[in-house]
Design a protein around this motif. Structure first.
Motif, PDB file in Angstrom:
ATOM      1  N   SER A   1      -7.219  -5.115   2.182  1.00  0.00           N
ATOM      2  CA  SER A   1      -8.420  -5.136   3.021  1.00  0.00           C
ATOM      3  C   SER A   1      -8.739  -6.553   3.485  1.00  0.00           C
TER       4      SER A   1
ATOM      5  N   THR B   1      -6.562  -8.825   4.015  1.00  0.00           N
ATOM      6  CA  THR B   1      -5.587  -9.129   5.068  1.00  0.00           C
ATOM      7  C   THR B   1      -6.108  -8.679   6.424  1.00  0.00           C
ATOM      8  N   GLY B   2      -6.656  -7.470   6.472  1.00  0.00           N
ATOM      9  CA  GLY B   2      -7.253  -6.994   7.716  1.00  0.00           C
ATOM     10  C   GLY B   2      -8.415  -7.856   8.166  1.00  0.00           C
TER      11      GLY B   2
ATOM     12  N   THR C   1      -8.644 -10.218  11.596  1.00  0.00           N
ATOM     13  CA  THR C   1      -9.773 -10.115  12.527  1.00  0.00           C
ATOM     14  C   THR C   1     -10.380 -11.484  12.795  1.00  0.00           C
TER      15      THR C   1
ATOM     16  N   VAL D   1     -14.519  -4.590   8.892  1.00  0.00           N
ATOM     17  CA  VAL D   1     -13.118  -4.193   8.714  1.00  0.00           C
ATOM     18  C   VAL D   1     -12.760  -4.206   7.235  1.00  0.00           C
TER      19      VAL D   1
ATOM     20  N   LEU E   1     -11.801  -0.757   5.312  1.00  0.00           N
ATOM     21  CA  LEU E   1     -10.483  -0.577   4.700  1.00  0.00           C
ATOM     22  C   LEU E   1     -10.606  -0.262   3.215  1.00  0.00           C
TER      23      LEU E   1
ATOM     24  N   ARG F   1      -0.228   1.576   5.823  1.00  0.00           N
ATOM     25  CA  ARG F   1      -0.850   0.254   5.843  1.00  0.00           C
ATOM     26  C   ARG F   1       0.120  -0.788   6.379  1.00  0.00           C
TER      27      ARG F   1
ATOM     28  N   LEU G   1      -0.564  -2.916   9.754  1.00  0.00           N
ATOM     29  CA  LEU G   1      -0.669  -4.374   9.701  1.00  0.00           C
ATOM     30  C   LEU G   1       0.392  -5.035  10.566  1.00  0.00           C
TER      31      LEU G   1
END
Length: 517
Positions: A24, A26-27, A31, A155, A159, A192, A196
């Motif tokens: 999460s 990483t997302g 962003t 985000v 996630l 995922r 990604l």
């Protein structure tokens, strides 16, 4: 047995939470990086670096460059990214633990984390690094800054929620079902990874292109008279260099002037321009280094804009502010000097963002750190303004030291006794020019004058060459020195780049062998 099962379940929960937290985070980071690259909002990592780097003692700063070279800032960035992912993992573990201790819905807990992160960022983190409450003092504005951060945190929370809902067999997917849980977890890992990769690849590609890296290796080989744009050295204070939109960019001229004004890029380019060859060198360039380049620049004399603004009495410096928050200054007399140029083209092409697009400064005789890039503001001030690097202890005058280099042959080249060769290199002393270049092959007992090639321009490097025939086998040290047009000799005493530019003679060692050896 129940106790052992409970311990195993707790360990599994922590492991699961860590994995989901890292994924999460990483997302969230992707962003934030997208917001940095396309909107210009500084990431939390950059804000911390902007605060830390100016506070480092020069000695520690130089030690970092010596240890990691031009990769120091990217390495710092990667370390910070890893720490952020680790923090995300810890939050994920805490999130998973809360799910198992309470009956609250996953999305409610994630929403709580999101709200807390937004508030901490707006009330604590941003003010701590000079951005004001909720980013009010940020160059991108509070609304845009907080919007990017809020989306990133949403985000992150979303996630976390998705991971939890898809992997928790006690949730909306029905009763406990181990096989379904394993299937969903495997599918989640694959999905995922695909997501990604699809979302992150273009972001990472642009990030790698935008990261500021400096090549601090020693130079070898004779350069072209004009350095190609792609190999022209690039140094900045940033981890990620700004990309300024030329269509919306404006230059403001203000301060102690009678008539402040603004110009768009089109208006600036419509003014009478000058074309000049000009060499730039970074103050961090070591003896024999390659942080030096020569280009043909096109731009508007700074004096023309100051004349239009009508400078008031009492002005001491002209302060320059850049899109990335960088500040510096030059004395008024230097700003009005012939040859001080606001450049928008290099080698026949518009400036690239790496070299300060849409506008940068060129000043004769002064190291590159004061030749500001990405300029947005020119301000007449009644003080000796100290800029970004000067506040760290670097020289405020920053006049070029006399520099000379041996470029051919390369260090450790194998040569033959009795075989003549051409020793070649360059010398530079800013607007003062180069009067003579000498080299020695016997430790300085005798110095021989080299031939100077024709001048490229008044503010350009000068190429030199000399024929030399080694007369004995063994290791030979070749050294070079120069004298500038004012009659000053290059300093032999060695000094590091900080605070006023490196000094010392450049030398190389070559291996001379008998013919046939």
């Amino acid at each position: 047995m129940q106790g052992n099962e409970l311990v195993c379940e707790q360990r599994q929960a922590r492991s699961t939470g860590l994995q989901y937290g890292v994924a999460s985070a990483t997302g969230m980071l992707l962003t934030m990086i997208a917001g940095r690259l396309w909107v210009g909002v500084l990431t939390p990592i950059e804000l911390a670096a902007e605060w830390l780097i100016p506070k480092l003692p020069i000695g520690l700063f130089e030690a970092g460059l010596g240890m990691f070279g031009g990769y120091a800032k990217p390495i710092l960035y990667v370390v910070a990214l890893v720490l952020t992912l680790a923090l995300g993992g810890l939050i994920g573990a805490g999130y998973e633990a809360m799910l198992r201790r309470t009956l609250a819905r996953p999305e409610k807990i994630a929403a709580g984390f999101t709200v807390v992160l937004v508030l901490l960022t707006g009330v604590v983190y941003l003010p701590a690094f000079g951005q004001g409450f909720f980013g009010a003092a940020a160059t991108t504005g509070g609304g845009t800054t907080m919007a990017v951060y809020a989306v990133a945190y949403v985000v992150f929370g979303a996630l976390l929620t998705v991971h939890s809902l898809l992997s928790d067999a006690r949730g909306p997917l029905g009763e406990h079902n181990p096989s379904r849980r394993r299937f969903l977890r495997r599918g989640l890992v694959v999905g995922r990874g695909v997501l990604l990769l699809a979302v992150g690849a273009p972001i990472v590609a642009r990030l790698l292109d935008s990261v500021s890296m400096t090549n601090l290796s020693l130079a070898e080989g004779m350069p072209a008279a004009f350095t190609p744009v792609g190999t022209f050295y690039n140094v900045s204070k940033n981890i990620v260099d700004p990309r300024v939109e030329a269509a919306t960019w404006k230059l403001r001229v203000s301060g102690l002037v009678e008539e402040p004004f603004e110009l768009t890029l089109d208006q600036l380019r419509a003014l009478p321009s000058e074309t000049k060859p000009h060499t730039l060198q970074c103050i961090s360039n070591p003896v024999g280094g390659n942080l030096i380049g020569n280009g043909e620049w096109v731009g508007v004399p700074l004096a023309a804009l100051l004349d239009r603004a009508k400078i008031r009495p009492g002005v001491v410096d002209i302060k320059l502010t850049s899109e990335d928050g960088y500040t510096d200054s030059i004395p008024l007399v230097k700003a009005l000097e012939s040859g001080t140029l606001l450049a928008y083209e290099l080698n026949g092409e518009p400036l690239t963002y790496k070299h300060g697009a849409p506008l940068r400064l060129l000043v004769p005789d002064i190291y590159g750190m004061k030749n500001a890039k990405w300029i947005t503001s020119i301000e007449a001030v009644a003080e000796d303004f100290k800029g970004y690097w000067q506040r760290q202890g670097w020289d405020d005058v920053a006049t070029y030291q006399i520099v000379s280099q041996i470029r051919v042959p390369a260090a450790n080249t194998a040569l033959t006794v009795g075989a003549p060769l051409m020793v070649e290199g360059l010398a530079f002393a800013g607007h003062r020019g180069i009067e003579t270049v000498e080299y020695t092959a016997d430790g300085g007992r005798t110095w021989r004058q080299a031939d100077l090639l024709p001048e490229i321009g008044d503010d350009c490097w000068r190429f030199w060459r000399a024929s030399w025939t080694p007369n004995a086998a063994g290791a030979v040290r070749l050294s070079v020195r120069a004298t500038d047009g004012a009659g000053a000799s290059q300093k032999q005493a060695e000094a590091p780049p900080s605070p006023s530019g490196a000094t010392g003679y450049h030398d190389i060692v070559v291996e001379v062998r008998e013919a046939g050896a």
